[in-house]
Every structure is written in structure tokens, then in C-alpha cells.
Design a protein around this motif. Sequence first.
Motif, PDB file in Angstrom:
ATOM      1  N   GLU A  22      25.126  17.746  61.673  1.00 38.08           N
ATOM      2  CA  GLU A  22      25.817  17.560  62.952  1.00 38.08           C
ATOM      3  C   GLU A  22      27.034  16.659  62.806  1.00 38.08           C
ATOM      4  N   LEU A  23      26.937  15.620  61.975  1.00 38.32           N
ATOM      5  CA  LEU A  23      28.074  14.716  61.760  1.00 38.32           C
ATOM      6  C   LEU A  23      29.217  15.425  61.039  1.00 38.32           C
ATOM      7  N   MET A  24      28.883  16.282  60.074  1.00 39.95           N
ATOM      8  CA  MET A  24      29.934  17.020  59.370  1.00 39.95           C
ATOM      9  C   MET A  24      30.609  18.024  60.297  1.00 39.95           C
ATOM     10  N   LEU A  25      29.836  18.734  61.083  1.00 38.71           N
ATOM     11  CA  LEU A  25      30.430  19.694  62.032  1.00 38.71           C
ATOM     12  C   LEU A  25      31.353  19.001  63.025  1.00 38.71           C
ATOM     13  N   ALA A  26      30.986  17.788  63.421  1.00 41.96           N
ATOM     14  CA  ALA A  26      31.791  17.027  64.377  1.00 41.96           C
ATOM     15  C   ALA A  26      32.998  16.352  63.721  1.00 41.96           C
ATOM     16  N   GLY A  27      33.123  16.459  62.388  1.00 41.23           N
ATOM     17  CA  GLY A  27      34.232  15.832  61.684  1.00 41.23           C
ATOM     18  C   GLY A  27      34.084  14.334  61.515  1.00 41.23           C
ATOM     19  N   LYS A  28      32.867  13.808  61.702  1.00 40.97           N
ATOM     20  CA  LYS A  28      32.617  12.369  61.565  1.00 40.97           C
ATOM     21  C   LYS A  28      32.102  11.997  60.184  1.00 40.97           C
ATOM     22  N   LYS A  29      31.807  12.994  59.385  1.00 41.23           N
ATOM     23  CA  LYS A  29      31.315  12.802  58.009  1.00 41.23           C
ATOM     24  C   LYS A  29      31.917  13.931  57.194  1.00 41.23           C
ATOM     25  N   HIS A  30      32.347  13.627  55.968  1.00 43.23           N
ATOM     26  CA  HIS A  30      33.051  14.636  55.179  1.00 43.23           C
ATOM     27  C   HIS A  30      32.350  15.026  53.890  1.00 43.23           C
ATOM     28  N   LEU A  31      31.245  14.350  53.565  1.00 42.08           N
ATOM     29  CA  LEU A  31      30.496  14.681  52.355  1.00 42.08           C
ATOM     30  C   LEU A  31      29.024  14.380  52.588  1.00 42.08           C
ATOM     31  N   VAL A  45      13.609  19.885  53.326  1.00 44.19           N
ATOM     32  CA  VAL A  45      14.219  18.607  52.994  1.00 44.19           C
ATOM     33  C   VAL A  45      15.539  18.417  53.742  1.00 44.19           C
ATOM     34  N   PHE A  46      16.339  19.465  53.796  1.00 41.83           N
ATOM     35  CA  PHE A  46      17.593  19.444  54.551  1.00 41.83           C
ATOM     36  C   PHE A  46      17.879  20.872  55.011  1.00 41.83           C
ATOM     37  N   PRO A  47      18.683  21.036  56.064  1.00 45.31           N
ATOM     38  CA  PRO A  47      18.897  22.380  56.623  1.00 45.31           C
ATOM     39  C   PRO A  47      19.886  23.209  55.795  1.00 45.31           C
ATOM     40  N   GLU A  48      19.461  23.579  54.587  1.00 43.29           N
ATOM     41  CA  GLU A  48      20.371  24.281  53.674  1.00 43.29           C
ATOM     42  C   GLU A  48      20.913  25.572  54.284  1.00 43.29           C
ATOM     43  N   SER A  49      20.086  26.311  54.998  1.00 43.76           N
ATOM     44  CA  SER A  49      20.561  27.568  55.573  1.00 43.76           C
ATOM     45  C   SER A  49      21.682  27.316  56.587  1.00 43.76           C
ATOM     46  N   GLN A  50      21.601  26.243  57.345  1.00 42.07           N
ATOM     47  CA  GLN A  50      22.682  25.899  58.280  1.00 42.07           C
ATOM     48  C   GLN A  50      23.948  25.508  57.521  1.00 42.07           C
ATOM     49  N   PHE A  51      23.790  24.663  56.499  1.00 38.77           N
ATOM     50  CA  PHE A  51      24.941  24.267  55.684  1.00 38.77           C
ATOM     51  C   PHE A  51      25.581  25.499  55.047  1.00 38.77           C
ATOM     52  N   ASP A  52      24.749  26.392  54.498  1.00 42.18           N
ATOM     53  CA  ASP A  52      25.284  27.576  53.822  1.00 42.18           C
ATOM     54  C   ASP A  52      25.989  28.518  54.792  1.00 42.18           C
ATOM     55  N   ALA A  53      25.525  28.579  56.029  1.00 44.69           N
ATOM     56  CA  ALA A  53      26.228  29.393  57.037  1.00 44.69           C
ATOM     57  C   ALA A  53      27.625  28.816  57.284  1.00 44.69           C
ATOM     58  N   ALA A  54      27.727  27.492  57.311  1.00 45.04           N
ATOM     59  CA  ALA A  54      29.037  26.850  57.484  1.00 45.04           C
ATOM     60  C   ALA A  54      29.925  27.088  56.263  1.00 45.04           C
ATOM     61  N   VAL A  55      29.329  27.156  55.074  1.00 44.50           N
ATOM     62  CA  VAL A  55      30.088  27.496  53.864  1.00 44.50           C
ATOM     63  C   VAL A  55      30.631  28.922  53.988  1.00 44.50           C
ATOM     64  N   ALA A  56      29.781  29.853  54.408  1.00 39.62           N
ATOM     65  CA  ALA A  56      30.189  31.254  54.555  1.00 39.62           C
ATOM     66  C   ALA A  56      31.325  31.405  55.568  1.00 39.62           C
ATOM     67  N   GLU A  57      31.346  30.523  56.576  1.00 38.07           N
ATOM     68  CA  GLU A  57      32.395  30.560  57.599  1.00 38.07           C
ATOM     69  C   GLU A  57      33.661  29.829  57.161  1.00 38.07           C
ATOM     70  N   GLY A  58      33.630  29.193  55.971  1.00 39.49           N
ATOM     71  CA  GLY A  58      34.802  28.482  55.474  1.00 39.49           C
ATOM     72  C   GLY A  58      34.973  27.081  56.030  1.00 39.49           C
ATOM     73  N   VAL A  59      33.921  26.540  56.675  1.00 39.49           N
ATOM     74  CA  VAL A  59      33.984  25.206  57.267  1.00 39.49           C
ATOM     75  C   VAL A  59      33.653  24.137  56.225  1.00 39.49           C
ATOM     76  N   PHE A  60      32.676  24.434  55.351  1.00 36.10           N
ATOM     77  CA  PHE A  60      32.252  23.522  54.290  1.00 36.10           C
ATOM     78  C   PHE A  60      32.428  24.197  52.935  1.00 36.10           C
ATOM     79  N   VAL A  61      32.437  23.368  51.900  1.00 40.71           N
ATOM     80  CA  VAL A  61      32.424  23.812  50.507  1.00 40.71           C
ATOM     81  C   VAL A  61      31.152  23.257  49.888  1.00 40.71           C
TER      82      VAL A  61
END
Length: 135
Positions: A22-31, A45-61
Motif C-alpha cells: 500500500e505504501l509503494m502504490l501510494a508513492g510513500k515507499k520506493h523499495l 509471507v508477503f502479497p507477491e501476487s499483488q506485487f507481481d500484478a503491479a509489475v505486469a502493469e509497469g508500476v513496479f520493477v
Amino acid sequence: MGGDKGGVQPTFVGPHEGREFELMLAGKKHLSSFFLEEGLERDQVFPESQFDAAVAEGVFVKDVRIIETISPDGDRQIAIRSTLYATTDEVWRIPAMRMIQDIYERMGPGWRPDLERAIGALLGYDNNDVELFIE
């Protein structure tokens, strides 16, 4: 936050714990950085599927590294999966974090407050939170 502490594991839970996505999506955390033994269910352990969806959308690397090491009890060889996610505008943080992790590894076992401060800065923690973690 960081690498091998020579058996000493701080009990400090940082203010980003469980809120990285949530912090990364809001731009309050970058790594964000996640470590777990290979074969364990990552989404527990962590929401990898959510993170990976953001990677697929080009929001995260995303960057994954497998680290071969000895189990904490010293009984067996294990593989640790180190996963980093960065926002696309702050992707430079991934090679910077990998460089610090490599330095930690080359220095051998031990707690390194100086490197922990650099890791905390890359992860976007407030200086006061980093100092609490180090204490």
C-alpha cells in the motif's frame, strides 16, 4: 532490515511491516525487500501476487536473487529467495541494495550498523526508525 547479524536478530518491527504494498502504490515507499527460504508459500509471507500484478502493469520493477547458504542451525544447505520491488521511477534502488547486500556478504557474519543505516535509507525508513532498529 539487512543481512546476517551473526545470530543476533533484532525484534524491532518497522512501521512499513505488512504495509509495503500500500505504501509503494501510494508513492510513500520506493523499495521493498523480502527474504524467505525457497519452497515456502510466498503469498503467506508477503502479497507477491499483488506485487507481481503491479509489475505486469509497469508500476513496479522486480528483482529476484537466490542465495545459497547454511541453515541457521548449521545442519543443511538452504536456498534463500531475496526479492526486491522498486517503483519504476526509483529503480536505481535495486542495484544500490544489491551492492550493499554483496558488501555485507563479503564482510562475513556480523552486525553492521553502518550498512543497516544505508539499507534503511534505501527502504525509505525515517532516520529515527532506523536508529531504533539499530539500538
